[in-house]
Design a protein around this motif. Sequence first.
Motif, PDB file in Angstrom:
ATOM      1  N   MET A   1       0.838  -1.209   0.000  1.00 18.68           N
ATOM      2  CA  MET A   1       0.000   0.000   0.000  1.00 18.68           C
ATOM      3  C   MET A   1       0.875   1.263   0.000  1.00 18.68           C
ATOM      4  SD  MET A   1      -2.624  -1.315   2.963  1.00 18.68           S
ATOM      5  CE  MET A   1      -4.032  -0.217   2.797  1.00 18.68           C
ATOM      6  N   GLY A   2       2.204   1.059  -0.044  1.00 16.84           N
ATOM      7  CA  GLY A   2       3.116   2.208  -0.084  1.00 16.84           C
ATOM      8  C   GLY A   2       3.385   2.811   1.291  1.00 16.84           C
ATOM      9  N   LEU A   3       3.104   2.049   2.352  1.00 19.70           N
ATOM     10  CA  LEU A   3       3.321   2.551   3.718  1.00 19.70           C
ATOM     11  C   LEU A   3       4.322   1.649   4.440  1.00 19.70           C
ATOM     12  CD1 LEU A   3      -0.432   2.980   4.667  1.00 19.70           C
ATOM     13  CD2 LEU A   3       1.191   4.857   4.293  1.00 19.70           C
ATOM     14  N   PRO A   4       5.177   2.220   5.305  1.00 20.69           N
ATOM     15  CA  PRO A   4       6.136   1.364   6.022  1.00 20.69           C
ATOM     16  C   PRO A   4       5.425   0.414   6.982  1.00 20.69           C
ATOM     17  CG  PRO A   4       6.302   3.654   6.806  1.00 20.69           C
ATOM     18  CD  PRO A   4       5.354   3.651   5.641  1.00 20.69           C
ATOM     19  N   TYR A   5       4.415   0.894   7.677  1.00 22.52           N
ATOM     20  CA  TYR A   5       3.608   0.047   8.562  1.00 22.52           C
ATOM     21  C   TYR A   5       2.283   0.733   8.867  1.00 22.52           C
ATOM     22  CZ  TYR A   5       5.769   2.958  12.238  1.00 22.52           C
ATOM     23  OH  TYR A   5       6.206   3.997  12.983  1.00 22.52           O
ATOM     24  N   ASP A   6       1.416   0.002   9.540  1.00 19.64           N
ATOM     25  CA  ASP A   6       0.063   0.491   9.834  1.00 19.64           C
ATOM     26  C   ASP A   6       0.086   1.206  11.190  1.00 19.64           C
ATOM     27  OD1 ASP A   6      -2.627   0.863  10.158  1.00 19.64           O
ATOM     28  OD2 ASP A   6      -3.117  -1.266  10.464  1.00 19.64           O
ATOM     29  N   GLU A   7       0.334   2.516  11.146  1.00 20.69           N
ATOM     30  CA  GLU A   7       0.476   3.307  12.372  1.00 20.69           C
ATOM     31  C   GLU A   7      -0.710   3.061  13.298  1.00 20.69           C
ATOM     32  OE1 GLU A   7       3.100   5.680  12.986  1.00 20.69           O
ATOM     33  OE2 GLU A   7       2.178   5.805  14.974  1.00 20.69           O
ATOM     34  N   ASN A   8      -0.372   2.591  14.512  1.00 20.86           N
ATOM     35  CA  ASN A   8      -1.400   2.382  15.539  1.00 20.86           C
ATOM     36  C   ASN A   8      -2.405   1.269  15.211  1.00 20.86           C
ATOM     37  OD1 ASN A   8      -1.574   3.430  18.001  1.00 20.86           O
ATOM     38  ND2 ASN A   8      -2.738   5.259  17.439  1.00 20.86           N
ATOM     39  N   GLY A   9      -2.283   0.676  14.034  1.00 17.18           N
ATOM     40  CA  GLY A   9      -3.253  -0.333  13.611  1.00 17.18           C
ATOM     41  C   GLY A   9      -4.545   0.291  13.114  1.00 17.18           C
ATOM     42  N   ASN A  10      -4.478   1.571  12.716  1.00 18.30           N
ATOM     43  CA  ASN A  10      -5.704   2.277  12.312  1.00 18.30           C
ATOM     44  C   ASN A  10      -6.355   1.668  11.063  1.00 18.30           C
ATOM     45  OD1 ASN A  10      -5.506   4.034  14.443  1.00 18.30           O
ATOM     46  ND2 ASN A  10      -4.337   5.558  13.300  1.00 18.30           N
ATOM     47  N   LEU A  11      -5.511   1.243  10.110  1.00 24.00           N
ATOM     48  CA  LEU A  11      -6.083   0.637   8.890  1.00 24.00           C
ATOM     49  C   LEU A  11      -6.730  -0.699   9.235  1.00 24.00           C
ATOM     50  CD1 LEU A  11      -3.142   1.352   6.421  1.00 24.00           C
ATOM     51  CD2 LEU A  11      -5.429   2.365   6.348  1.00 24.00           C
ATOM     52  N   ALA A  12      -6.005  -1.503  10.029  1.00 23.56           N
ATOM     53  CA  ALA A  12      -6.540  -2.820  10.423  1.00 23.56           C
ATOM     54  C   ALA A  12      -7.866  -2.662  11.155  1.00 23.56           C
ATOM     55  CB  ALA A  12      -5.527  -3.545  11.316  1.00 23.56           C
ATOM     56  N   ARG A  13      -7.953  -1.652  11.993  1.00 23.24           N
ATOM     57  CA  ARG A  13      -9.179  -1.425  12.778  1.00 23.24           C
ATOM     58  C   ARG A  13     -10.375  -1.177  11.853  1.00 23.24           C
ATOM     59  NH1 ARG A  13      -9.756  -0.105  18.163  1.00 23.24           N
ATOM     60  NH2 ARG A  13      -7.604   0.562  18.465  1.00 23.24           N
ATOM     61  N   SER A  14     -10.110  -0.543  10.709  1.00 23.51           N
ATOM     62  CA  SER A  14     -11.217  -0.204   9.816  1.00 23.51           C
ATOM     63  C   SER A  14     -11.612  -1.362   8.894  1.00 23.51           C
ATOM     64  CB  SER A  14     -10.852   1.024   8.969  1.00 23.51           C
ATOM     65  OG  SER A  14      -9.769   0.690   8.118  1.00 23.51           O
ATOM     66  N   GLY A  15     -10.862  -2.478   8.973  1.00 28.59           N
ATOM     67  CA  GLY A  15     -11.173  -3.614   8.099  1.00 28.59           C
ATOM     68  C   GLY A  15     -12.167  -4.573   8.727  1.00 28.59           C
ATOM     69  N   LYS A  16     -12.474  -5.636   7.985  1.00 30.80           N
ATOM     70  CA  LYS A  16     -13.382  -6.651   8.549  1.00 30.80           C
ATOM     71  C   LYS A  16     -12.766  -8.046   8.382  1.00 30.80           C
ATOM     72  CE  LYS A  16     -16.467  -6.945   4.519  1.00 30.80           C
ATOM     73  NZ  LYS A  16     -15.537  -6.355   3.549  1.00 30.80           N
ATOM     74  N   LEU A  17     -13.338  -8.985   9.102  1.00 34.22           N
ATOM     75  CA  LEU A  17     -12.735 -10.322   9.170  1.00 34.22           C
ATOM     76  C   LEU A  17     -12.973 -11.134   7.891  1.00 34.22           C
ATOM     77  CD1 LEU A  17     -11.182 -11.682  11.483  1.00 34.22           C
ATOM     78  CD2 LEU A  17     -13.317 -12.781  12.157  1.00 34.22           C
ATOM     79  N   ASP A  18     -11.893 -11.751   7.387  1.00 36.32           N
ATOM     80  CA  ASP A  18     -11.993 -12.712   6.284  1.00 36.32           C
ATOM     81  C   ASP A  18     -11.966 -14.097   6.960  1.00 36.32           C
ATOM     82  OD1 ASP A  18     -11.271 -14.646   4.407  1.00 36.32           O
ATOM     83  OD2 ASP A  18     -10.076 -13.266   3.206  1.00 36.32           O
ATOM     84  N   HIS A  19     -13.156 -14.661   7.166  1.00 38.27           N
ATOM     85  CA  HIS A  19     -13.260 -15.908   7.948  1.00 38.27           C
ATOM     86  C   HIS A  19     -12.501 -17.066   7.289  1.00 38.27           C
ATOM     87  CE1 HIS A  19     -16.146 -14.428  10.931  1.00 38.27           C
ATOM     88  NE2 HIS A  19     -16.597 -13.675   9.946  1.00 38.27           N
ATOM     89  N   GLY A  20     -12.550 -17.126   5.959  1.00 40.33           N
ATOM     90  CA  GLY A  20     -11.883 -18.228   5.245  1.00 40.33           C
ATOM     91  C   GLY A  20     -10.374 -18.165   5.467  1.00 40.33           C
ATOM     92  N   LEU A  21      -9.817 -16.957   5.330  1.00 38.83           N
ATOM     93  CA  LEU A  21      -8.364 -16.799   5.508  1.00 38.83           C
ATOM     94  C   LEU A  21      -7.979 -17.106   6.958  1.00 38.83           C
ATOM     95  CD1 LEU A  21      -5.542 -15.944   4.529  1.00 38.83           C
ATOM     96  CD2 LEU A  21      -6.160 -13.569   5.032  1.00 38.83           C
ATOM     97  N   LEU A  22      -8.791 -16.622   7.888  1.00 33.88           N
ATOM     98  CA  LEU A  22      -8.507 -16.863   9.312  1.00 33.88           C
ATOM     99  C   LEU A  22      -8.423 -18.367   9.588  1.00 33.88           C
ATOM    100  CD1 LEU A  22      -8.203 -15.663  12.199  1.00 33.88           C
ATOM    101  CD2 LEU A  22     -10.669 -15.922  12.446  1.00 33.88           C
ATOM    102  N   GLN A  23      -9.356 -19.079   9.039  1.00 38.15           N
ATOM    103  CA  GLN A  23      -9.387 -20.529   9.272  1.00 38.15           C
ATOM    104  C   GLN A  23      -8.162 -21.217   8.639  1.00 38.15           C
ATOM    105  OE1 GLN A  23     -10.971 -23.176   6.901  1.00 38.15           O
ATOM    106  NE2 GLN A  23     -10.382 -24.615   8.493  1.00 38.15           N
ATOM    107  N   LYS A  24      -7.780 -20.755   7.437  1.00 37.26           N
ATOM    108  CA  LYS A  24      -6.607 -21.367   6.770  1.00 37.26           C
ATOM    109  C   LYS A  24      -5.332 -21.059   7.542  1.00 37.26           C
ATOM    110  CE  LYS A  24      -8.372 -21.414   2.076  1.00 37.26           C
ATOM    111  NZ  LYS A  24      -8.895 -20.347   1.264  1.00 37.26           N
ATOM    112  N   LEU A  25      -5.214 -19.818   8.006  1.00 34.45           N
ATOM    113  CA  LEU A  25      -4.004 -19.442   8.756  1.00 34.45           C
ATOM    114  C   LEU A  25      -3.916 -20.252  10.046  1.00 34.45           C
ATOM    115  CD1 LEU A  25      -4.121 -15.548   8.279  1.00 34.45           C
ATOM    116  CD2 LEU A  25      -2.336 -17.076   7.395  1.00 34.45           C
TER     117      LEU A  25
END
Length: 360
Positions: free
Chosen positions: A194-218
């Motif tokens: 995304m062109g960013l060094p990291y997700d400051e404070n986790g703000n981007l992650a906070r705005s996302g939603k859960l991908d249940h399929g990926l979670l289960q595979k991981l």
Amino acid sequence: MSMYKVLGLMSGTSLDGLDMAYCHIWEEDGHWNFSIKQTKDVPYSDEMREYLKNAIYLSDADHAQLHKDYGMWLGEQSKLFIDELGEEIDFIASHGHTSHHRPEDGITFQLGDGQFLANTSGKQVVCDFRTKDVSLKGQGAPLVPIGDRLLFHEFDFCLNLGGISNISFEKNDERIAYDIGMANMPLNYITHKMGLPYDENGNLARSGKLDHGLLQKLNSLEYYRLPYPKSTGYEWFTEKVIPLVNASTSANIDLLHTLIHHNCEQIAFSVHKYSSKPQNKLLATGGGALNQFFMDILQEKLGPNIEVVIPTKTLIAYKEALVFALMSVLRLEGKTNVLKSVTGATSDSCSGEVFFPQGS
Ligand SMILES: Nc1ncnc2c1ncn2[C@@H]1O[C@H](COP(=O)(O)OP(=O)(O)OP(=O)(O)O)[C@@H](O)[C@H]1O
Ligand SMILES: CC(=O)N[C@H]1[C@@H]2OC[C@@H](O2)[C@@H](O)[C@@H]1O[C@H](C)C(=O)O
């Protein structure tokens, strides 16, 4: 009582840069104590980061060249920092940068030649802390648990969230530790896209939603089912984790959100399995402790009986450099600094190579 003045150097898997911590370390009444006097972070240039990241693919000759060049660079950076301190130090403890780690094949390699580091800095150097343990059939990692035991015994669990996440705790009077899995490595992989060094404070992650399929595979990855002792690294990440992340069609923010949930579930699984008291304290360090969304989800998954303690920013960022400084003191005193209960080696060891500056 001797007080040691040590410069600890650490380069972690996140490849952000070189962490330098000037520490005082002393033993009093059978207890080790520390004070981090001054710190410095030298970010890597893009070119250097790429070199270190791809060191695993270099030819033998180029790898040897990088080992020497990086050792000299560490020496130059140490000299600059020592000049800024305006104080004499006793010696340098250098972890180096891991280029290869395959303990099952008896291989671990940290870049940063100790002799060149000593010559360039003009200081005695202790480095190469992992090889002896691997030669004793250990994982050669994690090593920081000796510091958790000697410096942070008031905490029931010590969790470090760097590129990789690892945990340590006491069980039946033995220190147990292992790499849980990944922490910032996959998060940075997404933010870099995304062109960013990291997700400051986790703000981007906070705005996302859960991908249940990926979670289960991981969560189904085989590594999580292996018993300790175990350690992992960049190889596992590229071979097993990236393909799952790349196969998902979710938006980047959803991937970040899901990866944090996944990490926290794996951490909570370990902590719940080994917590033996009604109330527990968990010390969270490493860059992930600065990611507020990560910390919120972690506390949620751990529940009210496990208190997540977030220390000062200095300890968050420089605990590993501090512990390598402690390990060098133990090495020079001829004491155990790598625990077989952690690494699975055939014996405890007093590990680290010592170099004295040569020439003028
Ligand atoms: N303010 C912040 N918000 C969110 N994430 C952060 C913040 N600061 C640092 N990080 C994350 O922490 C990472 C660096 O963590 P750290 O320095 O502990 O890793 P490392 O020592 O390289 O890894 P390891 O311990 O696995 O070798 C960054 O790359 C970033 O992903
Ligand atoms: C081989 C290697 O360099 N491993 C690192 C890496 O980064 C985190 C995790 O994987 C841990 O096993 C270790 O570092 C810390 C400092 C340790 O040895 O405790």
